[in-house]
Design a protein around this motif. Structure first.
Motif, PDB file in Angstrom:
ATOM      1  N   ILE A 197     -38.240  47.573  68.993  1.00  0.00           N
ATOM      2  CA  ILE A 197     -39.382  46.765  68.580  1.00  0.00           C
ATOM      3  C   ILE A 197     -40.588  47.669  68.381  1.00  0.00           C
ATOM      4  O   ILE A 197     -40.915  48.484  69.241  1.00  0.00           O
ATOM      5  CB  ILE A 197     -39.704  45.688  69.628  1.00  0.00           C
ATOM      6  CG1 ILE A 197     -38.493  44.761  69.814  1.00  0.00           C
ATOM      7  CG2 ILE A 197     -40.932  44.883  69.228  1.00  0.00           C
ATOM      8  CD1 ILE A 197     -38.626  43.817  70.989  1.00  0.00           C
ATOM      9  N   GLY A 198     -41.246  47.533  67.234  1.00  0.00           N
ATOM     10  CA  GLY A 198     -42.474  48.272  66.967  1.00  0.00           C
ATOM     11  C   GLY A 198     -43.681  47.452  67.367  1.00  0.00           C
ATOM     12  O   GLY A 198     -43.791  46.276  67.016  1.00  0.00           O
ATOM     13  N   ASN A 199     -44.595  48.054  68.108  1.00  0.00           N
ATOM     14  CA  ASN A 199     -45.733  47.339  68.672  1.00  0.00           C
ATOM     15  C   ASN A 199     -47.003  47.577  67.861  1.00  0.00           C
ATOM     16  O   ASN A 199     -47.211  48.650  67.306  1.00  0.00           O
ATOM     17  CB  ASN A 199     -45.950  47.758  70.121  1.00  0.00           C
ATOM     18  CG  ASN A 199     -44.757  47.410  70.988  1.00  0.00           C
ATOM     19  OD1 ASN A 199     -44.230  46.310  70.913  1.00  0.00           O
ATOM     20  ND2 ASN A 199     -44.302  48.368  71.798  1.00  0.00           N
ATOM     21  N   TRP A 224     -45.707  52.965  71.448  1.00  0.00           N
ATOM     22  CA  TRP A 224     -45.359  52.690  70.066  1.00  0.00           C
ATOM     23  C   TRP A 224     -44.160  51.753  69.971  1.00  0.00           C
ATOM     24  O   TRP A 224     -44.166  50.797  69.225  1.00  0.00           O
ATOM     25  CB  TRP A 224     -45.020  54.000  69.338  1.00  0.00           C
ATOM     26  CG  TRP A 224     -46.191  54.747  68.810  1.00  0.00           C
ATOM     27  CD1 TRP A 224     -47.311  54.225  68.222  1.00  0.00           C
ATOM     28  CD2 TRP A 224     -46.360  56.167  68.814  1.00  0.00           C
ATOM     29  NE1 TRP A 224     -48.150  55.226  67.844  1.00  0.00           N
ATOM     30  CE2 TRP A 224     -47.611  56.436  68.192  1.00  0.00           C
ATOM     31  CE3 TRP A 224     -45.598  57.238  69.256  1.00  0.00           C
ATOM     32  CZ2 TRP A 224     -48.093  57.726  68.010  1.00  0.00           C
ATOM     33  CZ3 TRP A 224     -46.065  58.521  69.088  1.00  0.00           C
ATOM     34  CH2 TRP A 224     -47.312  58.768  68.471  1.00  0.00           C
ATOM     35  N   LEU A 225     -43.110  52.075  70.729  1.00  0.00           N
ATOM     36  CA  LEU A 225     -41.847  51.351  70.614  1.00  0.00           C
ATOM     37  C   LEU A 225     -41.421  50.772  71.951  1.00  0.00           C
ATOM     38  O   LEU A 225     -41.698  51.338  73.008  1.00  0.00           O
ATOM     39  CB  LEU A 225     -40.729  52.279  70.125  1.00  0.00           C
ATOM     40  CG  LEU A 225     -40.946  53.020  68.805  1.00  0.00           C
ATOM     41  CD1 LEU A 225     -39.719  53.875  68.486  1.00  0.00           C
ATOM     42  CD2 LEU A 225     -41.226  52.054  67.663  1.00  0.00           C
ATOM     43  N   THR A 226     -40.739  49.653  71.889  1.00  0.00           N
ATOM     44  CA  THR A 226     -40.044  49.085  73.037  1.00  0.00           C
ATOM     45  C   THR A 226     -38.564  49.026  72.691  1.00  0.00           C
ATOM     46  O   THR A 226     -38.200  48.498  71.625  1.00  0.00           O
ATOM     47  CB  THR A 226     -40.555  47.673  73.360  1.00  0.00           C
ATOM     48  OG1 THR A 226     -41.930  47.749  73.720  1.00  0.00           O
ATOM     49  CG2 THR A 226     -39.776  47.057  74.506  1.00  0.00           C
ATOM     50  N   ILE A 227     -37.733  49.576  73.546  1.00  0.00           N
ATOM     51  CA  ILE A 227     -36.295  49.615  73.308  1.00  0.00           C
ATOM     52  C   ILE A 227     -35.607  48.738  74.342  1.00  0.00           C
ATOM     53  O   ILE A 227     -35.775  48.935  75.550  1.00  0.00           O
ATOM     54  CB  ILE A 227     -35.756  51.054  73.378  1.00  0.00           C
ATOM     55  CG1 ILE A 227     -36.454  51.917  72.322  1.00  0.00           C
ATOM     56  CG2 ILE A 227     -34.245  51.076  73.177  1.00  0.00           C
ATOM     57  CD1 ILE A 227     -36.121  53.393  72.410  1.00  0.00           C
ATOM     58  N   LEU A 228     -34.837  47.770  73.873  1.00  0.00           N
ATOM     59  CA  LEU A 228     -34.076  46.876  74.742  1.00  0.00           C
ATOM     60  C   LEU A 228     -32.601  47.194  74.578  1.00  0.00           C
ATOM     61  O   LEU A 228     -32.016  47.006  73.504  1.00  0.00           O
ATOM     62  CB  LEU A 228     -34.350  45.413  74.383  1.00  0.00           C
ATOM     63  CG  LEU A 228     -35.814  44.968  74.467  1.00  0.00           C
ATOM     64  CD1 LEU A 228     -35.943  43.522  74.021  1.00  0.00           C
ATOM     65  CD2 LEU A 228     -36.353  45.152  75.875  1.00  0.00           C
TER      66      LEU A 228
END
Length: 527
Positions: free
Chosen positions: A501-503, A514-518
């Motif tokens: 996900i780009g924030n 910058w990024l959230t990784i699930l």
């Protein structure tokens, strides 16, 4: 009211980021309301004139699109656009009559949409935070993410661009997983690489424009965060050189460029560029840069206008009719709010077919993906409409649609679920059962986030396809409406798709990643 505008692209204005329109923003002037007086109109008698005037360039706006007290501004803005267009071929009704017409039909308020109920799922997908990764030096404004292999010998990388810093970067997801672990929340990034710095990069695509067999990139340069009619948009070529990546302008002096797609449209063996010039009010087109060959090792292009409407967000490419020629689909927002197929005759001449019409010039189109949703062998369109940066109102009809290809135009519109502020939706097989599931993320401007009720609304969801065409909704996150970019990729090499996900956070907030990784956890055995 030929041009009631809905800014269908979040990148059209980073209102979220606390940016105010600059001197070039071309915001239409607001007319001071006259002294209060009651105008009584015969709605039935006036409707044909309103529909003829307001519907000349787009669908007539339904009265329920805005609350009663917003219609004066919307009507005056529409009349301003007509005046500024220098057209005199229409018969406008009196402005005060049109205001009274819409005010008499509009609701007093647009109430916050009730939160969608989560479907009971016997075996929900499980995700854990692999990384909230890569804190930047400024608040993030990530506009695009793509998983890509930059060379045959390299591992897949996450390629992303940030609108605020202008940086184009790659991230090694395997490195993040090894160094940070599942509980990583903050820290100094050591796994991302800066490829280039542009001004306001909105979209990236892999290409090989010079035919040397090496992976290159083409960048859609928006030219500004603020809305505006200017000529700072561009198409930029990034190619690998000995000491990194070299940027080169391929086309400049354009309106705000939101998307670029490389493909050989004229069948001559080289790569052309399809350009979505979003523009603003007076600028914006769909362009084809036809590759005419190399000049001193650099591709040269001839510009051709395919469509003169402004507001195009995405132009994904595919052979839609199986004739061997590459076509494309355009999502055209602003007041148009349409999804259209552009069918190629084999010589890069296109004819249009309407796939979908929003029916409301403030419909809020935000994104499309071409994908065979029901696995029946043809391409459908996954469509989202949740943009609120133009209207500044939450709409009950915002959501995720499956535009089903039934072998004719238009496609059949199937609303899969409603979702406040939905910005992007992507399909992929998350549970390994061979069909397409859907992930969606949401973004809202800061002034709408003051409502405490929004904390109960979903900001990241999964729609799990349980049987062909049937989806069960799963909440992944609530109340965090700062997501613009999205990608699905197997980052940890365990055989399933993870979520990236780009924030996009306001500049005034503390530094965010910058990024959230699930990470997609292993699915439990089906009962």
């Amino acid at each position: 009211m030929p041009r009631l505008i809905c800014h269908g692209l979040l990148l059209a204005a980073l209102a979220l980021a606390g940016c105010r329109p600059g001197p070039d923003a071309a915001v239409p002037p607001q007319t001071m309301a006259p002294e209060a007086k009651e105008t009584v109109v015969d709605v039935a008698a006036l409707r044909p004139r309103v529909d003829a005037f307001c519907g000349n360039c787009h669908d007539p706006p339904p009265a329920e699109s805005f609350p009663k007290d917003a219609w004066r501004f919307e009507v005056e803005r529409g009349f301003d656009f007509y005046t500024e267009s220098f057209r005199d071929d229409l018969d406008p009704p009196p402005l005060e009559d049109v205001v009274a017409y819409y005010e008499s039909l509009a609701p007093d308020d647009l109430h916050v949409v009730p939160p969608a109920a989560q479907t009971t799922i016997s075996n929900p997908l499980k995700f854990h935070r692999l990384s909230s990764g890569i804190p930047g030096l400024e608040a993030p404004a990530v506009s695009f993410i793509k998983s890509i292999q930059l060379s045959p010998e390299s591992d897949p990388q996450l390629l992303f661009c940030d609108m605020r810093s202008g940086e184009v970067r790659t991230l090694s997801p395997v490195g993040v997983a090894a160094q940070r672990g599942p509980d990583f929340q903050s820290g100094t990034d050591t796994t991302s690489t800066l490829l280039a710095t542009c001004a306001f990069p909105a979209h990236l695509a892999p290409c090989d424009l010079d035919g040397d067999g090496h992976q290159e990139l083409v960048v859609a340069e928006l030219g500004s965060t603020n809305s505006g009619d200017h000529t700072r948009g561009a198409v930029i070529w990034l190619r690998p050189v000995t000491m990194g990546w070299q940027p080169r302008l391929l086309a400049s002096g354009l309106g705000r460029v939101a998307d670029v797609r490389p493909a050989d449209f004229d069948g001559d063996g080289d790569t052309d560029l399809l350009v979505a010039e979003f523009g603003h009010f007076r600028t914006g087109r769909i362009l084809l840069l036809e590759n005419t060959g190399l000049v001193d090792g650099v591709p040269d292009f001839r510009l051709r206008v395919i469509d003169e409407r402004h507001g195009t967000i995405h132009v994904p490419v595919a052979d839609l009719n199986g004739d061997g020629h590459l076509d494309f689909v355009a999502l055209i927002s602003q007041e148009h709010e349409v999804v259209e197929a552009f069918i190629n005759d084999g010589h890069a001449d296109f004819h249009r077919k309407t796939i979908f019409r929003g029916g409301d010039p403030a419909y809020g189109s935000s994104g499309i993906q071409l994908v065979d949703v029901d696995s029946d062998g043809d391409l459908d369109v996954l469509y989202s409409n949740g943009d609120t940066f133009g209207s500044q109102y939450l709409k009950a009809y915002h959501g995720i649609h499956w535009l089903e290809n039934r072998g004719q135009y238009p496609f059949e519109d199937r609303l899969l679920t409603n979702m406040v502020g939905v910005q992007k939706a992507l399909a992929g097989d998350l549970d390994g059962d061979g069909d397409h599931d859907i992930v969606a993320v949401a973004l809202l401007p800061r002034n709408l986030l003051i409502s405490p009720e929004l904390q109960q609304h979903d900001s990241v969801i999964v729609l799990e396809q349980t049987t062909p065409g049937e989806f069960h909704r799963q909440t992944i996150e609530r109340g965090n409406f700062y997501h613009a970019g999205l990608e699905l990729a197997d980052l940890d090499r365990d055989g399933d798709l993870d979520i990236v996900i780009g924030n996009m956070h306001p500049a005034s907030e503390p530094i965010q990643p910058w990024l959230t990784i699930l990470s997609n956890g292993p699915a439990e055995a089906q009962p």
